[in-house]
Design an enzyme around this catalytic site. Structure first.
Site, short mmCIF file in Angstrom:
data_model
loop_
_atom_site.label_atom_id
_atom_site.label_comp_id
_atom_site.label_asym_id
_atom_site.label_seq_id
_atom_site.Cartn_x
_atom_site.Cartn_y
_atom_site.Cartn_z
N ASN A 24 41.33 42.83 37.03
CA ASN A 24 41.26 43.24 35.63
C ASN A 24 39.80 43.52 35.29
O ASN A 24 38.91 43.20 36.07
CB ASN A 24 41.91 42.20 34.70
CG ASN A 24 41.21 40.87 34.77
OD1 ASN A 24 40.00 40.77 34.61
ND2 ASN A 24 41.98 39.82 35.06
N ASP A 34 45.39 39.15 42.20
CA ASP A 34 43.99 38.81 41.91
C ASP A 34 43.76 37.31 42.11
O ASP A 34 42.83 36.89 42.81
CB ASP A 34 43.71 39.22 40.45
CG ASP A 34 42.24 39.31 40.13
OD1 ASP A 34 41.43 39.29 41.04
OD2 ASP A 34 41.92 39.43 38.92
N THR A 122 51.62 47.44 39.29
CA THR A 122 53.09 47.33 39.21
C THR A 122 53.58 45.90 38.94
O THR A 122 54.78 45.65 38.98
CB THR A 122 53.78 47.85 40.50
OG1 THR A 122 53.42 46.99 41.59
CG2 THR A 122 53.37 49.27 40.80
N GLY A 123 52.66 44.99 38.65
CA GLY A 123 53.06 43.63 38.30
C GLY A 123 52.98 43.45 36.80
O GLY A 123 53.70 44.10 36.04
N TYR A 125 50.97 44.53 34.76
CA TYR A 125 50.60 45.75 34.02
C TYR A 125 51.77 46.73 33.84
O TYR A 125 51.61 47.78 33.22
CB TYR A 125 49.40 46.44 34.68
CG TYR A 125 48.06 45.78 34.40
CD1 TYR A 125 47.97 44.62 33.64
CD2 TYR A 125 46.88 46.32 34.88
CE1 TYR A 125 46.75 44.01 33.39
CE2 TYR A 125 45.64 45.72 34.63
CZ TYR A 125 45.59 44.56 33.89
OH TYR A 125 44.37 43.97 33.64
#
Ligand code: ADP
Length: 170
Positions: A24, A34, A122-123, A125
């Site tokens: 991010n 992350d 694609t998670g 977000y």
């Protein structure tokens, strides 16, 4: 031509010259992939992220920065910030394409041969997976490089793996 591989795995286990983190803009770590990269890679990655932030401020959406991979089997972590899906297909697609392009350019500037990508955005977000996969594959196929030899798409969930399997057959 760049060789494309697909695997369903945890990206922290992948031995590539670089793995690409879906970071991010704070660069200070988060959830999802992350969090997994910072947990497995150790404090050195965060320390370098903090240095980068002190130097250039936050990382803008679509851009990419590079750090060591700490304790991970990869050599580098490329941190790119994907767009948060807001329904604006044109803008979000452009920003996601930038993530792939800027990560590839960075890898190339470091003279790297192999790079492994997560399924950026694609998670949490919420970028639609099918569209994200199409963009990812297109950007890799369009990238002309004398240095990069192999790109590995590392899918974590079955849905993404299935999407990429179909896209890569085409
Ligand atoms: P974003 O905020 O960009 O959506 P997430 O980390 O929430 O980032 O998700 C991005 C993708 O990474 C998702 O498809 C998720 O399934 C996947 N993912 C989560 N953990 C891992 C992991 N350890 N290795 C590879 N991919 C992962």
């Amino acid at each position: 031509m760049i060789n494309i591989e697909l695997t369903k795995d945890d990206i922290t286990k992948i031995e590539a010259d670089a793995i690409v983190n879906a970071a991010n803009s704070s660069l200070l770590g988060g959830g999802g992939v992350d969090g997994a990269i910072h947990r497995a890679g150790g404090k050195q990655i965060l320390d370098e992220c903090i240095e980068i932030r002190n130097r250039q401020g936050k990382c803008k959406t679509g851009e990419a920065v590079v750090t060591t991979a700490g304790n991970l089997p990869a050599k580098y972590v490329i941190h790119t910030v994907g767009p948060v899906w807001n329904g604006d297909e044109e803008k979000c697609s452009e920003l996601l394409a930038n993530c792939y392009q800027n990560s590839l350019k960075l890898a190339e500037s470091l003279g790297l041969n192999t790079i492994a990508f997560t399924n950026i955005s694609t998670g949490v977000y919420r970028f639609p997976k099918e569209l994200a996969g199409k963009i990812a594959v297109k950007e890799i196929k369009n990238f002309k490089s004398e240095i990069l030899e192999k790109v590995i798409f590392v899918c974590f969930d079955e849905e993404n793996e299935e999407i990429y399997r179909t896209l890569l057959k085409e």
